[in-house]
Scaffold this motif. Structure first.
Motif, PDB file in Angstrom:
ATOM      1  N   LYS A  46       0.801  -1.360   0.083  1.00 48.61           N
ATOM      2  CA  LYS A  46      -0.046  -0.086   0.193  1.00 48.61           C
ATOM      3  C   LYS A  46       0.843   1.302   0.097  1.00 48.61           C
ATOM      4  O   LYS A  46       0.483   2.398  -0.325  1.00 48.61           O
ATOM      5  N   LEU A  47       2.139   1.188   0.250  1.00 42.66           N
ATOM      6  CA  LEU A  47       3.106   2.092   0.455  1.00 42.66           C
ATOM      7  C   LEU A  47       3.276   3.013  -0.935  1.00 42.66           C
ATOM      8  O   LEU A  47       3.843   3.819  -1.050  1.00 42.66           O
ATOM      9  N   ASN A  48       3.540   2.029  -1.977  1.00 39.83           N
ATOM     10  CA  ASN A  48       3.582   2.638  -3.553  1.00 39.83           C
ATOM     11  C   ASN A  48       2.826   2.033  -4.259  1.00 39.83           C
ATOM     12  O   ASN A  48       2.630   0.779  -4.363  1.00 39.83           O
ATOM     13  N   PRO A  49       2.150   2.769  -5.157  1.00 38.83           N
ATOM     14  CA  PRO A  49       1.047   2.156  -6.112  1.00 38.83           C
ATOM     15  C   PRO A  49       1.802   1.227  -7.386  1.00 38.83           C
ATOM     16  O   PRO A  49       0.787   1.034  -8.085  1.00 38.83           O
ATOM     17  N   LEU A  50       2.948   1.285  -7.506  1.00 43.13           N
ATOM     18  CA  LEU A  50       3.812   1.000  -8.500  1.00 43.13           C
ATOM     19  C   LEU A  50       4.460  -0.404  -8.486  1.00 43.13           C
ATOM     20  O   LEU A  50       4.674  -0.798  -7.259  1.00 43.13           O
TER      21      LEU A  50
END
Length: 361
Positions: free
Chosen positions: A117-121
């Motif tokens: 959830k901390l980075n969408p990529l």
């Protein structure tokens, strides 16, 4: 619509559950002024991806593409000059965000690409839309699978050896524990290129033999009783102690390291795959041994390692690759390799052929 590889939620306790892989469609990205869209040609696995599937990693997301390592071709750009200069180039992606150049640690909340959830990529996707500042041109001497093997493991290896150990120097004695994984192999390549005397441990004679082919002076089987004495016999006559241990396992590294390291020697630790805890001992204190934790690395360190790989024409070791993002059976096979610890180097998914992508631009 571009496809991506994610995990599907099923019930189960951490360490017991094993989230299945799933293919999803993603919207076609429209880059903002300073962004680019990269058509991913190859992406590589890391141990964190296995931990994510086992629910042994924090902030897991079920709709975010997996994997942090990727190489590809820039197929669309935003309107800024910074973005436009990347059009049509083959690039590798910085695997993290939020850490610019502070040697002590991230300036902001640090996040790694892939599966949380901390980075969408994530790079297990046919297309990734990313800020142009997070790109490096892929070294021209590397095949796509090799270039994909470089980012996360390469950055972790660089910081552990060069930034943290203080012993990335010609003539120093460096021990790399658990040779076989992507980080350990890249530490080996860097240290050999620098001119250090490199030694390795493994339970596999095959992996030790391969490490010697790659430039290691020698190696020992850590499962054999008295392996530390065997290792000392391998050290140069005029330098019979280790200067540093680069370790990703923990376990008994301090207990054994005390016997092998010089006074003031360093243990640079980038992981704890054997156990999340280990014992620190008074003998280590009396020898002034330093334990230095090391994680990933900054954007500046990423640029440094790419320059070093280019300068020395280093080639990350690829253990095995499979073709196609929808090839779930063989991709699951890569995860099994990692579970079993049978890989020697990186495990890679080849998504597209770079030449065919460029021909369509």
């Amino acid at each position: 619509m571009p496809k991506a590889l994610v995990i599907e939620k099923v019930e189960g306790k951490p360490g017991k559950v094993y989230y299945p892989l799933k293919i999803i469609d993603q919207p076609t990205a429209q880059p903002k002024p300073n962004q680019v869209v990269v058509k991913i040609t190859a992406a590589a696995l890391n141990h964190r991806d296995l931990f994510i599937r086992q629910a042994l990693y924090g902030a897991i997301a079920f709709g975010v593409p997996l994997l942090a390592d990727g190489v590809g071709i820039v197929v669309r750009t935003g309107d800024s000059a910074e973005a436009k200069k990347w059009a049509g180039k083959r690039v590798i992606l910085n695997p993290g965000a939020g850490w610019k150049d502070d040697v002590e640690g991230p300036e902001e909340a640090y996040s790694i690409l892939g599966g949380t959830k901390l980075n969408p990529l994530g790079t297990a996707a046919e297309e990734v839309c990313i800020d142009a500042a997070e790109l490096e041109e892929a070294p021209a001497h590397l095949f796509d699978a090799e270039a994909a093997a470089l980012p996360l493991a390469g950055l972790t290896a660089w910081r552990a050896l060069v930034t943290k150990s203080g012993n990335a120097k010609a003539g120093r004695n460096i021990l790399i524990t658990g040779i076989g994984g992507g980080v350990a192999v890249l530490v080996l390549l860097y240290a050999v290129a620098i001119g250090a005397n490199v030694y390795v441990t493994s339970s596999s004679a095959e992996k030790i033999a391969k490490a010697k082919e790659l430039g290691a002076k020698g190696g020992v089987n850590y499962k054999e009783k008295g392996w530390e004495k065997q290792l000392q016999e391998l050290l140069p006559k005029d330098r019979k102690k280790l200067d540093a241990i680069i370790d990703g396992a923990a376990g008994e590294v301090v207990a054994q390291g005390v016997k092998l390291l010089k006074n003031g020697g360093v243990i640079s630790q980038y992981g704890m795959t054997v156990s999340p805890k280990m014992n620190w001992s008074m003998p280590a204190v009396l020898k002034n041994i330093e334990l230095r934790g090391s994680t990933m690395g900054s954007r500046k360190e990423f640029a440094e390692l790419v320059r070093f790989v280019n300068e020395h024409k280093l080639r990350p070791l690829v253990s095995r690759s499979v073709k196609g993002i929808e090839n779930l059976a063989e991709i699951n096979g890569l995860f099994e390799d990692m579970k079993n610890g049978s890989q020697l180097g990186k495990l890679v998914i080849e998504l597209a052929d770079a030449s065919s992508v460029k021909s369509k631009l």
